[in-house]
Design a protein around this motif. Structure first.
Motif, PDB file in Angstrom:
ATOM      1  N   ARG A 211     -29.487 -12.878  -5.310  1.00 36.56           N
ATOM      2  CA  ARG A 211     -28.110 -13.159  -5.150  1.00 36.56           C
ATOM      3  C   ARG A 211     -27.152 -13.233  -6.340  1.00 36.56           C
ATOM      4  O   ARG A 211     -27.723 -14.165  -7.249  1.00 36.56           O
ATOM      5  N   LEU A 212     -25.999 -12.851  -6.335  1.00 36.54           N
ATOM      6  CA  LEU A 212     -25.027 -13.194  -7.252  1.00 36.54           C
ATOM      7  C   LEU A 212     -24.287 -14.298  -6.976  1.00 36.54           C
ATOM      8  O   LEU A 212     -23.812 -14.304  -6.055  1.00 36.54           O
TER       9      LEU A 212
ATOM     10  N   PRO B 249     -26.307  -7.320  -3.650  1.00 41.29           N
ATOM     11  CA  PRO B 249     -26.419  -7.676  -4.884  1.00 41.29           C
ATOM     12  C   PRO B 249     -27.395  -7.108  -5.997  1.00 41.29           C
ATOM     13  O   PRO B 249     -27.283  -6.982  -6.995  1.00 41.29           O
TER      14      PRO B 249
ATOM     15  N   ARG C 110     -17.769  -5.180  -4.777  1.00 43.39           N
ATOM     16  CA  ARG C 110     -18.390  -6.282  -5.629  1.00 43.39           C
ATOM     17  C   ARG C 110     -18.525  -5.802  -7.096  1.00 43.39           C
ATOM     18  O   ARG C 110     -18.585  -6.809  -7.824  1.00 43.39           O
TER      19      ARG C 110
END
Length: 733
Positions: free
Chosen positions: A174-175, A559, A593
């Motif tokens: 996860r970012l 991500p 993203r």
């Protein structure tokens, strides 16, 4: 890619994993392979994520049982683009999801409390030969109810376990994001770990516990009211109303603090629900009271019917809201006519009701040692609401099959004419030896065009489902299928018994079909390619409406891809992102993203993509035309989309659907789509005895036209690189 293997995409069998783990990872050809580079000298790398949506066979089986929850969760993401309608659809979607939790809890209570504790344990004939039940048969009724109430509680815990996934599972991928509370495509990986997701989960668990409390207190009230019953009933009703209010006022749910450890609402709600449940169980178990004699648990059938009627009202409200469009000038989506949320919600509710009725009916059949049951005098006949649900599912299925046949026959002539025109345009004047092949191509185009007709079939099925659910209101009036059909239609009870049994076995066949389909989809690439895309679309979305839905694989895939793309962009002059089918949807979320310095080194190639044909029509707020244009702008319109008329899932994105149509949009959007003639020819090429294959929705990385598209995008990236000069790629996090 999900259905295809890494070797198939890379065009070689000898591949090695360079990043990721056994569930999802990145693969490259080995150094000794003859196919180490692709078109235009590109370095090949494939991302395989097939184990994220399904995984092991056991996990696939568990996901099948969560299908109604998944469908109800999807309705949240089908919200219309108009801001004036979003709040209403959001509230109705979450309320419908809550009713599914209530139905699940009521089903478990029907088996454990109504059938076992009340009916079976009150009958010596049912207990005969069943030592595992007879030890409790002579106990007081209240104690039996309290002890067997642990079974529904365990069922709630089980469905939570099947649908839950630990946050740490994807923690490494996860970012961080500046908007952890956002609900657009840039925050998909943050949903399941956000505090509001924790609140939503707590609300459903509390509602399930409250449902079981209501069943016990309603039965206890039939034996006579007392101050304790009134107080517990008032507190239980207040807690259920609190759960409903929290879902009806989005600001209360969305106002959770960013740090979940500081959010006290879930802790308080769980404590109150748990305390009320313990108090209810203790009171029912220990208070001596003369319980009334009845054929079923008092007022249980009324509670089930009320929930079914509530679902009907919510579905009608959702359909009315979807049809209401301010101004009346907005173009409605072709697929499902803008009723996507209502239609999918109706399917979810109808399937949940049918499965619940089947579980109770099958348990009743086993307890009564009968194959067919319909008469009220049967030992363990299910409550009227469930009998109506089984009958409604049977009639709805028959009517839906008939409607599907009518739609197929009524549209076949038009689809045949369109397919004939496409084949005549693509292969003018084929030689006699190629006419059979041309007819096969025409048949493939006809079959692929049926996708547009599925919307009408789904709407018809949803309408029939709502009518079937509305029949549950008859149970509140004390009307049952058997005497009503006999009095009004003159149908003998024996025929009704057979119809009820057929409906039950039909539901059982659906369950078996889902299980077998899930196993094939998880282990068979060709089957997953067509059927698994529906499951992939459903599990693509986070659990924003129903917390027991299958986990969202996007929270890892997006991500992980984002981080990998940044690494490759720092190492090479540019990165060509190629996505087939659902992979193109994942790439769409990934592109949004990427940081600007990374997007300048990225080009996008989509093929057999459902972005426009399915996703933009079903999810207009999140994957509609504005979002698709935003994706094109962010990557400088270095985007090509390959599609063909033989594909039943993928299609065009910006330009016209039929060959020869004028572009609906000016460049550069109109230059994105490239229609491929599929197959490339109806004649075998020189030196070969076999004509080119009909690709349809199959990945066609080995096609020369695919390689040409990769080279074109790679050349664009090189040209942009030479024009701008070397630039350092900043870190994403």
């Amino acid at each position: 890619m999900a259905g295809a293997g890494a070797g198939q995409v890379l065009g070689c069998r000898d591949v090695r994993q360079v990043a990721g783990d056994r569930r999802a990872g990145f693969y490259r050809p080995r150094a000794q392979s003859r196919h180490t580079t692709g078109a235009g000298g590109t370095v090949l790398e494939a991302y395989q994520w097939s184990d994220l949506p399904s995984g092991t066979a056991a996990r696939t089986l568990s996901l099948v049982f969560l299908l109604p929850f998944m469908l109800s969760n999807v309705t949240f993401w089908m919200r219309p683009a108009g801001r004036g309608l979003q709040s209403g659809v959001t509230v109705l979607s979450r309320l419908l999801a809550l009713t599914l939790t209530l139905v699940y809890a009521l089903t478990a209570a029907g088996v454990a409390l109504d059938l076992l504790a009340w009916k079976c344990m009150g009958s010596s004939g049912c207990l005969a030969g069943r030592g595992w039940l007879s030890w409790l048969g002579g106990r007081p009724v209240g104690l039996r109810l309290a002890l067997l109430a642990l079974v529904p509680f365990a069922a709630v815990a089980l469905v939570w376990f099947l649908g839950a996934r630990q946050a740490r599972s994807y923690g490494a991928f996860r970012l961080p994001t500046a908007k952890p509370q956002g609900d657009d495509l840039t925050a998909l990986d943050r949903w399941d770990v956000s505090p509001r997701a924790k609140r939503l989960h707590t609300i459903h668990v509390a509602a399930a516990l409250v449902t079981l409390d209501v069943v016990l207190l309603a039965a206890r009230a039939a034996a006579g009211t007392s101050v304790t019953v009134v107080v517990l009933s008032a507190l239980t009703g207040a807690l259920l109303a609190t759960c409903v209010v929290l879902l009806c006022v989005p600001r209360l749910l969305e106002s959770a603090p960013i740090a979940s450890t500081r959010d006290r609402m879930p802790l308080v709600l769980r404590a109150v629900a748990g305390g009320l449940t313990v108090a209810t169980l203790g009171y029912v178990a220990v208070e001596p009271v003369r319980w009334p004699r009845s054929n079923g648990l008092p007022r249980y059938d009324d509670i089930v019917a009320i929930v079914f009627v509530t679902q009907t009202a919510l579905l009608v409200a959702l359909a009315v809201l979807a049809l209401w469009r301010p101004g009346g000038r907005d173009r409605r989506p072709a697929l499902l006519r803008g009723l996507g949320a209502a239609v999918v919600a109706a399917v979810a509710v109808g399937l949940a009701g049918a499965l619940s009725g089947e579980v109770v009916y099958r348990a009743a059949s086993l307890l009564s040692r009968r194959t067919f049951m319909l008469r009220t005098g049967d030992l363990a006949v299910p409550v009227p609401a469930y009998r109506w649900a089984i009958l409604a599912f049977f009639l709805t299925t028959i009517a839906a099959v008939a409607a599907g046949a009518i739609i197929i026959l009524s549209t076949r002539a038009e689809r045949r004419r369109t397919a004939a025109a496409i084949v005549a345009r693509d292969y003018p004047a084929p030689p006699p030896e190629a006419k059979a092949r041309a007819r096969r191509v025409e048949k493939a185009v006809i079959q692929a065009s049926f996708t547009e007709q599925l919307g009408s079939l789904a709407i018809a099925y949803a309408c029939l489902t709502v009518i079937g659910l509305a029949a549950s209101a008859l149970a509140l009036a004390g009307l049952e299928p058997s005497p009503l059909a006999q009095d009004l239609l003159g149908v003998p009870s024996e025929v009704q018994s057979v119809v009820m049994a057929i409906g039950s076995y039909l539901i059982l066949a659906v369950v078996v079909g889902l299980l077998v389909g899930g196993l094939f989809a998880s282990r068979t690439a060709w089957f997953r390619r067509y059927v698994g895309v529906l499951w992939d679309l459903g599990t693509f979305w986070p659990r924003a409406a129903h917390p027991f839905a299958p986990p969202c694989y996007t929270e890892r895939a997006v991500p992980e891809l984002t981080d990998r793309i940044c690494q490759l962009a720092r190492r090479y002059d540019g990165v060509v992102l190629s996505g087939h089918s659902q992979g193109s949807v994942i790439l769409a979320a990934t592109v949004l993203r990427l940081r600007p310095e990374v997007r300048r080194r990225v080009a996008l190639l989509t093929y057999a993509s459902p972005l426009k044909r399915l996703c933009a029509e079903l999810y207009p707020e999140y994957l509609g035309e504005p979002v698709l244009h935003e994706i094109g702008h962010r990557i400088g319109w270095r985007w090509l989309n390959l599609w063909s008329n033989t594909d039943p899932i993928g299609g065009w994105i910006f330009s016209g659907q039929r060959p020869g149509d004028q572009p609906a949009l000016p460049p550069p959007a109109a230059l994105v789509d490239r229609r491929l003639r599929d197959p490339d020819d109806v004649l075998a090429p020189p030196g070969d005895s076999t004509p080119p294959p009909i690709w349809g929705h199959t990945p066609y990385e080995s096609d020369d036209r695919y390689a040409a598209a990769v080279r074109e995008l790679a050349d664009r990236l090189r040209a942009d690189w030479e024009q701008r000069g070397p630039q350092n790629c900043a870190e994403l996090h």
